[in-house]
Scaffold this active site. Structure first.
Site, PDB file in Angstrom:
ATOM      1  CG  ASP A   1      -0.236   0.088   2.533  1.00  0.00           C
ATOM      2  OD1 ASP A   1       0.749  -0.648   2.719  1.00  0.00           O
ATOM      3  OD2 ASP A   1      -0.680   0.867   3.406  1.00  0.00           O
TER       4      ASP A   1
ATOM      5  CD  GLU B   1       4.171   0.910   6.892  1.00  0.00           C
ATOM      6  OE1 GLU B   1       4.957   1.317   7.771  1.00  0.00           O
ATOM      7  OE2 GLU B   1       3.786   1.630   5.936  1.00  0.00           O
TER       8      GLU B   1
END
Length: 492
Positions: free
Chosen positions: A130, A194
């Site tokens: 991400d 994250e």
């Protein structure tokens, strides 16, 4: 007159002792790098399956999939997460044919590469796919175009952290093509959230492994890079390995008041009270806790010019001067103490109305040696105003410190030297938080290192404008993971 002479003689004796001790420490202040050796005399490049240009374009296609994380879950385009997972399947056929892959909580990935010796504890190599949001404003290129020119791969995620993730799989794909099997089992753990603290990704991966009774020899995740042109007088690149990570507090300061019309204001409005509290915090920094950073500076200082070696070999004499000087620079200040950053403020609804509720968000990054409790205590003493309410929105203690005496740390050092020769390898302090916060219970050894070359002009690109990764640096990323995976049997 006699007393003056006695004092003068005493001063000369003290001065002589200081000089002799300073010289003695300097003479015995030797490099710590001489004990490090490359794992192989002849370097073997890992990118045999693809040219550097081909590797760059494979990463570029991953950048073109905008796997953006948002705090508001409804904004996340899960279709893009699925598209990225599908891209990995088609791009790395050998990894998906020979490694066990498991979808964790739908979108995070856990690969298992079974080793030859089941008695050895497995290792984990981690990354996340991400990225933080990015718009065209402020960028020289479209952040999700994945532009590749003669030098760079451009776009959000090249540095943080798709470059690492694809580099890991490129290395594994090459090793599988060579019929390589590791001695110990290897896990690849790739989180999908994250950037919003990893609670649906890395945390669930950790819970899954814990339920299965799996303990890890060591974890390697994103972290500090191979840095050049940052330390005055040091010509070599520096590769700090993050053995500890700062904690944080997301603190909300709130002031409530009766409000009313601005034509009849009190002596202090709610905004004035909050502003005063903020000013007090910013003008009263937390005390320094320099131990971890001084260890890092000690390792680097041994490789510096004469003046640097004299100074760093005698920290008993120069520590205060060094830390006070470094603390004036934002980067080094963050390495020396718990930092205070006021990041948001909210209050007031109309020009002629006194606000009855104002808030500010203070982000503290907690250095090892401080705790969540000690930071809050410091803030309360500094503000010293009962009208200011403290609301802790979230917090995390500093991570445990990983030992540098372990075999895994030595292998990591030597792997870095294999790929980045003539580099100073040292321990380091990770300022930002990573997915490793969720892996503390899996292992005592957690390292935070990204095998990317950077200089001080690259650091603002992380989460900033014009994020990019040099093609030759990406080749080094692949090369690093290739050699690390080959050397795992030497961790014993």
């Amino acid at each position: 007159m006699v007393k003056v002479k006695q004092l003068w003689n005493a001063f000369r004796i003290v001065l002589l002792v200081v000089i002799l001790l300073t010289v003695y420490n300097f003479v015995n202040y030797r490099s710590l790098q001489v004990a490090l050796t490359r794992e192989e005399k002849e370097h073997v490049h890992s990118y045999s399956l693809h040219t550097p240009t081909q590797l760059a374009h494979r990463l570029s296609k991953a950048i073109q999939i905008p796997t953006v994380s948002y705090a508001e879950s409804e904004k996340v385009d899960t279709g893009k997460l699925k598209e990225f997972i599908k891209y990995l399947e088609t791009t790395f056929p050998k990894c998906h044919a020979y490694l066990e892959r498991e979808l964790i909580n739908e979108y995070s990935l856990l690969y298992k590469w079974k080793g030859l010796d089941s008695s050895l504890k497995p290792i984990m190599v981690a990354a996340h796919y991400d990225v933080v949001p990015a718009s065209n404003d402020g960028w020289d290129v479209n952040p999700f175009e994945g532009k590749v020119d003669s030098e760079f791969i451009w776009g959000r995620g090249t540095m943080d952290c798709k470059g690492n993730l694809l580099g890991i799989l490129e290395a594994a794909e090459n090793l599988l093509a060579e019929n390589f099997t590791p001695q110990r089992t290897v896990y690849f753990a790739f989180g999908h959230d994250e950037e919003i603290e990893g609670y649906n990704g890395a945390q669930v991966i950790a819970e899954t492994l814990t339920k299965r009774g799996i303990k890890i020899e060591f974890v390697l995740d994103e972290g500090l890079a191979v840095i050049s042109n940052t330390f005055p007088g040091v010509k070599q690149q520096v590769a700090p390995i993050g053995i500890v990570e700062k904690g944080y507090i997301m603190l909300e300061l709130e002031v409530k008041d009766a409000g009313g019309h601005s034509s009849m204001p009190p002596q202090q409005t709610a905004i004035g009270i909050l502003s005063q509290a903020i000013t007090k915090l910013e003008s009263s920094p937390h005390p320094m806790q320099p131990a971890t950073t001084l260890e890092f500076l000690d390792e680097v200082g041994r490789e510096g010019p004469l003046w640097m070696r004299v100074v760093f070999s005698n920290l008993w004499l120069f520590q205060t001067v060094i830390t006070n000087s470094l603390s004036k620079q934002p980067t080094f200040n963050a390495l020396l103490r718990t930092t205070t950053a006021v990041t948001m403020i909210n209050g007031g609804v109309k020009p002629n109305v006194l606000p009855n509720n104002v808030k500010a968000i203070v982000n503290h990054r907690i250095i090892p040696g401080d705790t969540v409790e000690s930071v809050l205590e410091h803030d309360r003493k500094v503000i010293n105003d009962e009208r200011v309410k403290f609301n802790v929105l979230s917090s995390l203690s500093p991570s445990p410190v990983t030992s540098t005496d372990s075999p895994s740390y030595k292998v990591l050092q030597r792997t870095i030297l294999q790929v980045f020769p003539d580099t100073i390898v040292s321990r380091g302090l990770m300022l930002a938080n990573t997915d490793t916060r969720h892996y503390w219970n899996l292992t005592d050894s957690i390292y935070r290192f990204s095998p990317q070359r950077m200089d001080k002009t690259d650091i603002p690109r992380l989460h900033g404008y014009n994020e990019r990764l040099a093609i030759d640096s990406y080749v080094k990323v692949v090369d690093f993971y290739y050699h690390l995976l080959r050397y795992l049997d030497r961790v014993h």
